[in-house]
Design a protein around this motif. Structure first.
Motif, mmCIF file in Angstrom:
data_model
loop_
_atom_site.group_PDB
_atom_site.id
_atom_site.type_symbol
_atom_site.label_atom_id
_atom_site.label_comp_id
_atom_site.label_asym_id
_atom_site.label_seq_id
_atom_site.Cartn_x
_atom_site.Cartn_y
_atom_site.Cartn_z
ATOM 1 N N LYS A 1 0.839 -1.202 0.000
ATOM 2 C CA LYS A 1 0.000 0.000 0.000
ATOM 3 C C LYS A 1 0.872 1.250 0.000
ATOM 4 C CE LYS A 1 -3.739 2.549 0.512
ATOM 5 N NZ LYS A 1 -4.759 2.685 -0.551
ATOM 6 N N CYS A 2 1.884 1.254 0.847
ATOM 7 C CA CYS A 2 2.790 2.409 0.890
ATOM 8 C C CYS A 2 3.501 2.598 -0.445
ATOM 9 C CB CYS A 2 3.807 2.234 2.017
ATOM 10 S SG CYS A 2 3.110 2.405 3.670
ATOM 11 N N LEU A 3 3.957 1.497 -1.015
ATOM 12 C CA LEU A 3 4.674 1.565 -2.288
ATOM 13 C C LEU A 3 3.777 2.126 -3.384
ATOM 14 C CD1 LEU A 3 7.612 0.852 -2.776
ATOM 15 C CD2 LEU A 3 6.872 -1.341 -3.750
ATOM 16 N N SER A 4 2.474 1.777 -3.339
ATOM 17 C CA SER A 4 1.534 2.279 -4.345
ATOM 18 C C SER A 4 1.364 3.791 -4.260
ATOM 19 C CB SER A 4 0.171 1.593 -4.191
ATOM 20 O OG SER A 4 -0.512 2.084 -3.048
ATOM 21 N N LEU A 5 1.701 4.356 -3.085
ATOM 22 C CA LEU A 5 1.619 5.803 -2.883
ATOM 23 C C LEU A 5 3.010 6.448 -2.930
ATOM 24 C CD1 LEU A 5 -0.966 5.744 0.037
ATOM 25 C CD2 LEU A 5 -1.418 6.379 -2.326
ATOM 26 N N HIS A 6 3.975 5.692 -3.496
ATOM 27 C CA HIS A 6 5.352 6.177 -3.670
ATOM 28 C C HIS A 6 6.055 6.411 -2.336
ATOM 29 C CE1 HIS A 6 4.192 6.565 -7.852
ATOM 30 N NE2 HIS A 6 3.221 7.385 -7.513
ATOM 31 N N ILE A 7 5.680 5.601 -1.343
ATOM 32 C CA ILE A 7 6.369 5.629 -0.047
ATOM 33 C C ILE A 7 7.134 4.314 0.082
ATOM 34 C CG2 ILE A 7 6.104 5.732 2.469
ATOM 35 C CD1 ILE A 7 3.317 7.065 1.902
ATOM 36 N N ASN A 8 8.450 4.403 0.014
ATOM 37 C CA ASN A 8 9.296 3.219 0.161
ATOM 38 C C ASN A 8 9.679 3.113 1.632
ATOM 39 O OD1 ASN A 8 11.256 1.250 0.233
ATOM 40 N ND2 ASN A 8 12.315 1.943 -1.614
ATOM 41 N N VAL A 9 9.120 2.129 2.306
ATOM 42 C CA VAL A 9 9.305 1.986 3.753
ATOM 43 C C VAL A 9 10.776 1.870 4.126
ATOM 44 C CG1 VAL A 9 8.795 0.463 5.717
ATOM 45 C CG2 VAL A 9 7.015 0.981 4.058
ATOM 46 N N GLU A 10 11.585 1.369 3.202
ATOM 47 C CA GLU A 10 13.006 1.182 3.463
ATOM 48 C C GLU A 10 13.752 2.511 3.603
ATOM 49 O OE1 GLU A 10 16.627 -1.658 1.778
ATOM 50 O OE2 GLU A 10 14.715 -1.538 0.709
ATOM 51 N N THR A 11 13.256 3.542 2.924
ATOM 52 C CA THR A 11 13.952 4.835 2.926
ATOM 53 C C THR A 11 13.072 6.010 3.351
ATOM 54 O OG1 THR A 11 13.416 5.097 0.568
ATOM 55 C CG2 THR A 11 15.558 4.126 1.109
ATOM 56 N N ASP A 12 11.747 5.838 3.299
ATOM 57 C CA ASP A 12 10.821 6.943 3.569
ATOM 58 C C ASP A 12 10.049 6.719 4.867
ATOM 59 O OD1 ASP A 12 11.542 7.958 1.052
ATOM 60 O OD2 ASP A 12 9.945 6.806 0.064
ATOM 61 N N TRP A 13 9.744 7.803 5.535
ATOM 62 C CA TRP A 13 8.862 7.727 6.695
ATOM 63 C C TRP A 13 7.408 7.683 6.209
ATOM 64 C CZ3 TRP A 13 11.283 12.371 9.836
ATOM 65 C CH2 TRP A 13 12.569 12.002 10.248
ATOM 66 N N ILE A 14 6.575 6.985 6.960
ATOM 67 C CA ILE A 14 5.155 6.852 6.600
ATOM 68 C C ILE A 14 4.360 7.961 7.303
ATOM 69 C CG2 ILE A 14 3.141 5.335 6.589
ATOM 70 C CD1 ILE A 14 5.081 2.966 7.032
ATOM 71 N N PRO A 15 3.658 8.825 6.571
ATOM 72 C CA PRO A 15 2.830 9.850 7.227
ATOM 73 C C PRO A 15 1.607 9.216 7.879
ATOM 74 C CG PRO A 15 2.503 9.906 4.844
ATOM 75 C CD PRO A 15 3.589 8.898 5.095
ATOM 76 N N VAL A 16 1.397 9.504 9.152
ATOM 77 C CA VAL A 16 0.284 8.889 9.882
ATOM 78 C C VAL A 16 -0.448 9.931 10.710
ATOM 79 C CG1 VAL A 16 1.271 6.555 9.993
ATOM 80 C CG2 VAL A 16 1.805 8.206 11.793
ATOM 81 N N VAL A 17 -1.703 9.605 11.037
ATOM 82 C CA VAL A 17 -2.538 10.482 11.852
ATOM 83 C C VAL A 17 -3.564 9.599 12.563
ATOM 84 C CG1 VAL A 17 -4.269 10.886 10.035
ATOM 85 C CG2 VAL A 17 -3.865 12.646 11.769
ATOM 86 N N PRO A 18 -3.998 9.950 13.772
ATOM 87 C CA PRO A 18 -5.041 9.153 14.433
ATOM 88 C C PRO A 18 -6.362 9.213 13.668
ATOM 89 C CG PRO A 18 -3.888 10.515 16.027
ATOM 90 C CD PRO A 18 -3.469 10.997 14.661
ATOM 91 N N ALA A 19 -7.098 8.102 13.695
ATOM 92 C CA ALA A 19 -8.414 8.048 13.046
ATOM 93 C C ALA A 19 -9.343 7.191 13.892
ATOM 94 C CB ALA A 19 -8.291 7.453 11.638
ATOM 95 N N SER A 20 -10.616 7.482 13.826
ATOM 96 C CA SER A 20 -11.611 6.702 14.566
ATOM 97 C C SER A 20 -11.470 5.224 14.210
ATOM 98 C CB SER A 20 -13.011 7.200 14.203
ATOM 99 O OG SER A 20 -13.992 6.345 14.726
#
Length: 520
Positions: free
Chosen positions: A329-348
Motif C-alpha cells: 500500500k505504501c509503495l503504491s503511494l510512492h512511499i518506500n518503507v526502506e527509505t521513507d517515513w510513513i505519514p500517519v494520523v489518528p483516526a476513529s
C-alpha cells in the motif's frame, strides 16, 4: 414474512461464529444472517493485527494478559469478564484453527506470536497483516457448508420488532420478535420473525468520516437497540487508532497496524524528533489512548497535518514478510518503507461501549442478544487493549450459543404488522442526505474528537439537534433507502456519544475532556 429460529444481523466474526455453532448443534433449526453489503464486508475483514491469546505459558500467563487488559481499561473493566474472556481464549482459538483458519508459524512449526502496544508479552496470533480477512474467509466457508443457514446479502435491517409493534402487547416484559428488513436490490421491506435475534453489526467509525473502518460501519445495531429502548453504555469511549495512513485526498483511512510499532518502528514529528519517550516510559508501545493523545498534542503544537512512522532502521525483509499489505500500500503511494517515513494520523477505529450485555450476551430486551463491537461487555473498560476485540467476539458468540442451545424454540405466537410506508415518496433530493452526512461527520471530528471540552460538546448537541430534525422530517416523508437509514442511525449514535461524554466527569482511558483535568 420470513420465520426463523435465529436471526443474526451482521456477517463479521461475531455473527458468523454464533451462526456456525448453533446451526451445527441443531441441524433442524434455521438461521438467517442479514448483512447490508456483500457477505464478506465487515470490520472483521479489515482487522490487521490478530487475536490476543496466551499460548506460550513459559513466558506468558493468563494473569499477565488479564493485568494488561485491566491497565489499558483504566479501572473501568469488569474483572470477572476479563478473566473469563482471557481464560477461554485458547479454546476458542483452537476451534477456529480446526475450522480451517491459517495463522503464521515460526521455523519450528509453532504459532508465530506478535507483540502490540499495551501487551507485556508476545501473544498476538496473526495471519501476516490480514488476520481478519483469513478469519472471515474461514467462517464464510463453514457457513456455506451448512444447509440450515440462509445468508441474505444486500439486506438492510431497519428496525427491531418489539412489543411496540405487535398486537399482543405485553407491557411488563420488553421483548424482541425479529426485525424489519429492506431488500436493497428490490426496495421491498419485509419482516423476519425470530425466536432470538443477535445484533452483531459492528462499529461506528463512519460517524467521524476519518476512520479505519469500512464504509458500512455506521452504528446500525446500536441505533436500532437504542430506539427499541435497550440500555446503551460507555459510548464516550471511542478509540482512535494512532497510526492511520495520512492521505490528503479521501476520508477512508488505511490502517498501519499497531504491530508495526511492536516490530520496532519509531514515531517522529515533522522535525524528525522521536517524541513518544517524552510522554510515556513505554514510548511507541504505550496503549492507544496515550499514543493518540500524544500525537494530537504534537499536531496542535506544530500545526502539522500528520506525524511520521519511521521504519527505515528495521529489517526490511522481515517487514515485508510480516506486513506485505502495508508495504505494498505504501509503495503504491510512492512511499518506500526502506527509505521513507510513513505519514500517519489518528483516526476513529473502535468503540469500547455499545449495547449493554451480560456474560451470556443478553441485552436488557428479552430475546435480543449482542456481541462484537456493537456490544458493551465490560471487557474493554475505558480503552481496548490491542487485538482483544476478535478474542471477545469469539468468546461471546460461544457464550450466546451455549445459552440459546439450552432454550426451546417454540413458534412465536405474535402477530407482527407489515411495514407501513403509506404516503411516502421516493426521495429525489439525495443532496440532503449527502449534505447532512458531511455536516455530521465534520461536527463529530471538530467537537467530539480525541480531546474534548464541555463547551465543544454543548455546541455539538445544538448543531446535532438541527441535523436530527431535518433528517427525521425527510425520513417520515420518504420511502426507505439504506443511505437514509444509515444517516439516521449515525445521528442516534452521535447523540449517545455526545450526551454520555457530557455525563463523564473524570478522564479515563480513551476519553479525555480538558475540563476534567483537575479530576484526573
Amino acid at each position: 414474512m420470513l420465520e426463523t429460529n435465529y436471526l443474526v444481523i451482521g456477517s463479521g466474526i461475531a455473527g458468523l461464529t454464533f451462526a456456525v455453532k448453533i446451526a451445527e448443534k441443531f441441524p433442524k433449526r434455521t438461521v438467517v444472517i442479514v448483512t447490508k453489503d456483500s457477505e464478506d464486508e465487515s470490520n472483521t475483514k479489515y482487522a490487521q493485527g490478530g487475536v490476543a491469546v496466551v499460548l506460550n505459558t513459559e513466558e506468558d500467563s493468563f494473569k499477565k494478559h488479564i493485568e494488561d487488559t485491566l491497565i489499558a481499561g483504566d479501572g473501568l473493566c469488569n474483572k470477572e469478564v476479563v478473566e473469563m474472556v482471557v481464560k477461554e481464549g485458547p479454546q476458542r482459538l483452537r476451534e477456529l484453527i480446526e475450522w480451517g483458519a491459517n495463522f503464521d508459524e515460526d521455523n519450528d512449526g509453532n504459532l508465530d506470536l506478535g507483540k502490540e502496544g499495551g501487551h507485556s508479552e508476545y501473544r498476538i496470533v496473526h495471519h501476516k497483516d490480514l488476520t481478519g480477512a483469513e478469519v472471515e474467509r474461514t467462517l464464510l466457508k463453514r457457513v456455506h457448508q451448512l444447509p440450515n443457514i440462509t445468508l441474505l446479502s444486500h439486506h438492510f435491517a431497519i428496525d427491531l420488532v418489539t412489543n411496540h409493534h405487535v398486537k399482543e402487547n405485553n407491557k411488563e416484559t420488553l421483548s424482541c420478535y425479529g426485525a424489519y428488513v429492506l431488500n436493497e436490490k428490490t426496495g421491498n421491506i419485509f419482516t423476519i420473525k425470530s425466536n432470538a435475534t443477535l445484533l452483531a453489526s459492528g462499529g461506528i467509525g463512519c460517524v467521524y468520516g476519518h476512520t479505519t473502518n469500512p464504509v458500512i460501519a455506521t452504528g446500525d445495531g446500536i441505533a436500532m437497540a437504542y430506539r427499541a429502548k435497550a440500555r446503551i453504555k460507555d459510548m464516550e469511549f471511542v478509540q482512535f487508532h494512532p497510526t492511520a495512513l495520512y492521505q490528503e485526498k479521501g476520508e477512508s483511512a488505511f490502517l498501519i497496524s499497531e504491530a508495526v510499532r511492536g516490530f520496532g518502528a519509531y514515531l517522529r514529528n515533522g522535525k524528525g524528533y522521536r517524541f513518544m519517550p517524552d510522554y510515556d516510559d513505554r514510548a511507541e508501545l504505550a496503549s492507544r489512548d496515550i499514543v493518540s493523545q500524544s500525537i494530537d498534542a504534537e499536531l496542535k503544537k506544530s500545526g502539522d497535518n500528520n506525524v511520521y512512522l519511521d521504519c527505515t532502521h528495521l529489517d526490511i525483509e522481515g517487514f515485508k514478510k510480516h506486513f506485505p499489505t502495508i508495504y505494498d500500500k505504501c509503495l503504491s503511494l510512492h512511499i518506500n518503507v526502506e527509505t521513507d517515513w510513513i505519514p500517519v494520523v489518528p483516526a476513529s477505529h473502535y468503540l469500547c461501549g455499545g449495547i449493554k450485555v451480560n456474560k451470556k450476551g443478553k441485552t436488557t430486551i428479552n430475546n435480543l442478544f449482542s456481541c462484537g463491537e456493537c456490544s458493551r461487555t465490560g471487557l474493554h473498560g475505558a480503552n481496548r487493549l490491542a487485538s482483544n476485540s476478535l478474542l471477545e467476539a469469539l468468546v461471546y458468540a460461544h457464550n450466546i450459543y451455549k445459552h440459546l442451545s439450552k432454550k426451546d424454540c417454540k413458534s412465536l405466537n405474535v402477530q407482527i404488522p407489515e411495514w407501513n410506508d403509506e404516503g411516502t415518496v421516493i426521495p429525489d433530493e439525495h443532496v440532503l442526505i449527502k449534505h447532512n452526512l458531511k455536516g455530521l461527520q465534520a461536527l463529530m471530528r471538530d467537537y467530539v474528537g480525541i480531546v474534548r471540552s464541555n463547551r465543544r460538546l454543548k455546541r455539538a448537541i445544538k448543531h446535532l439537534d438541527l441535523i436530527y430534525k431535518e433528517v427525521e422530517d425527510l425520513y417520515r416523508e420518504s420511502k426507505i433507502t439504506a443511505s437514509l437509514c444509515e444517516l439516521r442511525n449515525m445521528i442516534n449514535v452521535s447523540h449517545l456519544i455526545i450526551s454520555q461524554s457530557l455525563e463523564r466527569k473524570e478522564n479515563k482511558g480513551g476519553y479525555f475532556n480538558k475540563d476534567n483535568v483537575k479530576n484526573k
